[in-house]
Design a protein around this motif. Structure first.
Motif, PDB file in Angstrom:
ATOM      1  N   MET A   1       0.836  -1.159   0.000  1.00  0.00           N
ATOM      2  CA  MET A   1       0.000   0.000   0.000  1.00  0.00           C
ATOM      3  C   MET A   1       0.891   1.236   0.000  1.00  0.00           C
ATOM      4  SD  MET A   1      -3.005   0.826   2.567  1.00  0.00           S
ATOM      5  CE  MET A   1      -2.862   2.199   3.567  1.00  0.00           C
ATOM      6  N   PHE A   2       0.515   2.209  -0.885  1.00  0.00           N
ATOM      7  CA  PHE A   2       1.281   3.439  -0.985  1.00  0.00           C
ATOM      8  C   PHE A   2       0.515   4.557  -0.301  1.00  0.00           C
ATOM      9  CE2 PHE A   2       2.691   1.050  -4.679  1.00  0.00           C
ATOM     10  CZ  PHE A   2       4.063   1.100  -4.503  1.00  0.00           C
ATOM     11  N   VAL A   3       1.243   5.368   0.417  1.00  0.00           N
ATOM     12  CA  VAL A   3       0.644   6.521   1.082  1.00  0.00           C
ATOM     13  C   VAL A   3       1.310   7.767   0.525  1.00  0.00           C
ATOM     14  CG1 VAL A   3       0.288   7.680   3.280  1.00  0.00           C
ATOM     15  CG2 VAL A   3       0.206   5.191   3.157  1.00  0.00           C
ATOM     16  N   TYR A   4       0.480   8.689   0.069  1.00  0.00           N
ATOM     17  CA  TYR A   4       1.014   9.931  -0.485  1.00  0.00           C
ATOM     18  C   TYR A   4       0.348  11.092   0.229  1.00  0.00           C
ATOM     19  CZ  TYR A   4       2.501  13.455  -3.823  1.00  0.00           C
ATOM     20  OH  TYR A   4       3.074  14.554  -4.404  1.00  0.00           O
ATOM     21  N   SER A   5       1.152  11.995   0.752  1.00  0.00           N
ATOM     22  CA  SER A   5       0.585  13.146   1.455  1.00  0.00           C
ATOM     23  C   SER A   5       0.750  14.399   0.599  1.00  0.00           C
ATOM     24  CB  SER A   5       1.265  13.338   2.812  1.00  0.00           C
ATOM     25  OG  SER A   5       2.627  13.645   2.622  1.00  0.00           O
ATOM     26  N   VAL A   6      -0.230  15.271   0.675  1.00  0.00           N
ATOM     27  CA  VAL A   6      -0.217  16.513  -0.074  1.00  0.00           C
ATOM     28  C   VAL A   6      -0.373  17.656   0.913  1.00  0.00           C
ATOM     29  CG1 VAL A   6      -1.371  17.856  -1.846  1.00  0.00           C
ATOM     30  CG2 VAL A   6      -1.262  15.387  -2.058  1.00  0.00           C
ATOM     31  N   ARG A   7       0.538  18.620   0.817  1.00  0.00           N
ATOM     32  CA  ARG A   7       0.466  19.786   1.690  1.00  0.00           C
ATOM     33  C   ARG A   7      -0.584  20.756   1.173  1.00  0.00           C
ATOM     34  NH1 ARG A   7       6.385  21.848   1.720  1.00  0.00           N
ATOM     35  NH2 ARG A   7       6.163  21.152  -0.414  1.00  0.00           N
ATOM     36  N   ALA A   8      -1.098  21.547   2.029  1.00  0.00           N
ATOM     37  CA  ALA A   8      -2.121  22.537   1.656  1.00  0.00           C
ATOM     38  C   ALA A   8      -1.567  23.547   0.648  1.00  0.00           C
ATOM     39  CB  ALA A   8      -2.654  23.248   2.897  1.00  0.00           C
ATOM     40  N   SER A   9      -0.291  23.922   0.747  1.00  0.00           N
ATOM     41  CA  SER A   9       0.290  24.899  -0.167  1.00  0.00           C
ATOM     42  C   SER A   9       0.356  24.341  -1.594  1.00  0.00           C
ATOM     43  CB  SER A   9       1.682  25.329   0.300  1.00  0.00           C
ATOM     44  OG  SER A   9       2.556  24.228   0.339  1.00  0.00           O
ATOM     45  N   THR A  10       0.567  23.031  -1.749  1.00  0.00           N
ATOM     46  CA  THR A  10       0.589  22.416  -3.065  1.00  0.00           C
ATOM     47  C   THR A  10      -0.791  22.461  -3.701  1.00  0.00           C
ATOM     48  OG1 THR A  10       2.345  20.936  -2.334  1.00  0.00           O
ATOM     49  CG2 THR A  10       1.195  20.336  -4.355  1.00  0.00           C
ATOM     50  N   ILE A  11      -1.806  22.186  -2.927  1.00  0.00           N
ATOM     51  CA  ILE A  11      -3.187  22.234  -3.424  1.00  0.00           C
ATOM     52  C   ILE A  11      -3.540  23.660  -3.835  1.00  0.00           C
ATOM     53  CG2 ILE A  11      -5.606  21.939  -2.770  1.00  0.00           C
ATOM     54  CD1 ILE A  11      -4.689  19.607  -1.000  1.00  0.00           C
ATOM     55  N   LYS A  12      -3.149  24.638  -3.038  1.00  0.00           N
ATOM     56  CA  LYS A  12      -3.412  26.043  -3.368  1.00  0.00           C
ATOM     57  C   LYS A  12      -2.709  26.437  -4.668  1.00  0.00           C
ATOM     58  CE  LYS A  12      -3.981  27.726   1.349  1.00  0.00           C
ATOM     59  NZ  LYS A  12      -3.396  28.594   2.387  1.00  0.00           N
ATOM     60  N   PHE A  13      -1.479  25.990  -4.841  1.00  0.00           N
ATOM     61  CA  PHE A  13      -0.717  26.305  -6.051  1.00  0.00           C
ATOM     62  C   PHE A  13      -1.433  25.796  -7.292  1.00  0.00           C
ATOM     63  CE2 PHE A  13       2.446  24.897  -9.202  1.00  0.00           C
ATOM     64  CZ  PHE A  13       2.968  26.132  -9.553  1.00  0.00           C
ATOM     65  N   PHE A  14      -1.816  24.528  -7.286  1.00  0.00           N
ATOM     66  CA  PHE A  14      -2.501  23.964  -8.447  1.00  0.00           C
ATOM     67  C   PHE A  14      -3.887  24.569  -8.632  1.00  0.00           C
ATOM     68  CE2 PHE A  14       0.679  20.541  -7.955  1.00  0.00           C
ATOM     69  CZ  PHE A  14       1.207  20.602  -9.233  1.00  0.00           C
ATOM     70  N   GLY A  15      -4.518  24.974  -7.564  1.00  0.00           N
ATOM     71  CA  GLY A  15      -5.809  25.660  -7.665  1.00  0.00           C
ATOM     72  C   GLY A  15      -5.667  26.999  -8.360  1.00  0.00           C
ATOM     73  N   VAL A  16      -4.632  27.751  -8.024  1.00  0.00           N
ATOM     74  CA  VAL A  16      -4.383  29.043  -8.656  1.00  0.00           C
ATOM     75  C   VAL A  16      -4.069  28.852 -10.138  1.00  0.00           C
ATOM     76  CG1 VAL A  16      -2.772  30.995  -8.726  1.00  0.00           C
ATOM     77  CG2 VAL A  16      -3.678  30.212  -6.543  1.00  0.00           C
ATOM     78  N   ILE A  17      -3.293  27.836 -10.480  1.00  0.00           N
ATOM     79  CA  ILE A  17      -2.973  27.553 -11.876  1.00  0.00           C
ATOM     80  C   ILE A  17      -4.254  27.226 -12.653  1.00  0.00           C
ATOM     81  CG2 ILE A  17      -1.801  25.932 -13.434  1.00  0.00           C
ATOM     82  CD1 ILE A  17       0.126  27.837 -12.117  1.00  0.00           C
ATOM     83  N   CYS A  18      -5.121  26.411 -12.089  1.00  0.00           N
ATOM     84  CA  CYS A  18      -6.380  26.044 -12.761  1.00  0.00           C
ATOM     85  C   CYS A  18      -7.272  27.257 -12.971  1.00  0.00           C
ATOM     86  CB  CYS A  18      -7.112  24.970 -11.966  1.00  0.00           C
ATOM     87  SG  CYS A  18      -6.288  23.366 -12.028  1.00  0.00           S
ATOM     88  N   VAL A  19      -7.383  28.127 -11.974  1.00  0.00           N
ATOM     89  CA  VAL A  19      -8.203  29.335 -12.098  1.00  0.00           C
ATOM     90  C   VAL A  19      -7.620  30.262 -13.160  1.00  0.00           C
ATOM     91  CG1 VAL A  19      -8.945  31.424 -10.881  1.00  0.00           C
ATOM     92  CG2 VAL A  19      -9.147  29.204  -9.772  1.00  0.00           C
ATOM     93  N   ALA A  20      -6.305  30.407 -13.208  1.00  0.00           N
ATOM     94  CA  ALA A  20      -5.670  31.263 -14.205  1.00  0.00           C
ATOM     95  C   ALA A  20      -5.902  30.717 -15.614  1.00  0.00           C
ATOM     96  CB  ALA A  20      -4.175  31.380 -13.920  1.00  0.00           C
ATOM     97  N   LEU A  21      -5.783  29.422 -15.793  1.00  0.00           N
ATOM     98  CA  LEU A  21      -6.042  28.823 -17.104  1.00  0.00           C
ATOM     99  C   LEU A  21      -7.499  29.000 -17.523  1.00  0.00           C
ATOM    100  CD1 LEU A  21      -3.940  25.532 -16.998  1.00  0.00           C
ATOM    101  CD2 LEU A  21      -3.593  27.515 -18.456  1.00  0.00           C
ATOM    102  N   ALA A  22      -8.426  28.841 -16.584  1.00  0.00           N
ATOM    103  CA  ALA A  22      -9.843  29.033 -16.895  1.00  0.00           C
ATOM    104  C   ALA A  22     -10.113  30.483 -17.303  1.00  0.00           C
ATOM    105  CB  ALA A  22     -10.697  28.642 -15.693  1.00  0.00           C
ATOM    106  N   ALA A  23      -9.486  31.436 -16.610  1.00  0.00           N
ATOM    107  CA  ALA A  23      -9.663  32.850 -16.952  1.00  0.00           C
ATOM    108  C   ALA A  23      -9.086  33.141 -18.334  1.00  0.00           C
ATOM    109  CB  ALA A  23      -8.993  33.732 -15.900  1.00  0.00           C
ATOM    110  N   LEU A  24      -7.949  32.575 -18.657  1.00  0.00           N
ATOM    111  CA  LEU A  24      -7.328  32.780 -19.960  1.00  0.00           C
ATOM    112  C   LEU A  24      -8.202  32.218 -21.078  1.00  0.00           C
ATOM    113  CD1 LEU A  24      -4.860  33.746 -21.563  1.00  0.00           C
ATOM    114  CD2 LEU A  24      -3.869  31.488 -21.215  1.00  0.00           C
ATOM    115  N   VAL A  25      -8.723  31.019 -20.888  1.00  0.00           N
ATOM    116  CA  VAL A  25      -9.597  30.419 -21.897  1.00  0.00           C
ATOM    117  C   VAL A  25     -10.862  31.260 -22.081  1.00  0.00           C
ATOM    118  CG1 VAL A  25     -11.076  28.410 -22.353  1.00  0.00           C
ATOM    119  CG2 VAL A  25      -8.710  28.078 -21.624  1.00  0.00           C
TER     120      VAL A  25
END
Length: 163
Positions: A1-25
């Motif tokens: 079994m693999f366990v992968y942890s994600v920090r809150a700052s990583t989630i925020k970073f990818f969230g900002v990238i997704c919002v910026a791409l949506a705004a650009l489109v």
């Protein structure tokens, strides 16, 4: 079994990238493109002309370029000069570059470059009784600027469309 942890700052970073791409489109989809010329009124149809700024190697090519705007020139009065765009723009050249920017061109990219200026006498300029010249600035077979101007000291300088 693999366990992968994600920090809150990583989630925020990818969230900002997704919002910026949506705004650009969204911007690309809804912002209209500019088409030169007058805007149609009432029942007029829209006709767009594609202006070619490339493949200008000779004075005859520059003359053909001007004909795209409807200008007729005196073939016997053609002058060709090689000049250098200054590295620093003074007040006059900055004002001239504003005319270029209004027609979709910009001379600041060509500072300290040698360009060829073709000068013609325009024969069909209406609304002015004196001599009108057309100047076409060419760098590496591409029109980078130019104008229509009067020969008078207190005359005018306008873009290729005559506005």
């Amino acid at each position: 079994m693999f366990v992968y942890s994600v920090r809150a700052s990583t989630i925020k970073f990818f969230g900002v990238i997704c919002v910026a791409l949506a705004a650009l489109v969204t911007l690309i989809a809804f912002v209209p493109t500019y088409v030169g010329g007058a805007e149609p009124t009432g029942g007029e149809s829209v006709t767009t002309k594609e202006i070619s700024y490339d493949k200008v190697k000779t004075a005859a090519d520059a003359q053909s370029f001007l004909s795209q705007f409807g200008w007729q020139v005196d073939e016997g009065a053609t002058k060709s000069t090689v000049l250098t765009i200054p590295g620093e723009f003074d007040k006059v050249l900055s004002g001239y570059n504003e005319i270029q920017k209004r027609q979709g061109l910009d001379l600041t990219k060509y500072k300290n470059r040698e360009v060829t200026r073709y000068t013609f006498t325009v024969t069909n300029y209406s609304g002015y009784e004196g001599t009108v010249y057309a100047n076409v600035l060419v760098y590496r077979n591409r029109v980078i600027g130019g104008d229509l101007c009067s020969a008078d000291v207190m005359g005018f300088v306008v873009g290729f469309e005559g506005k």
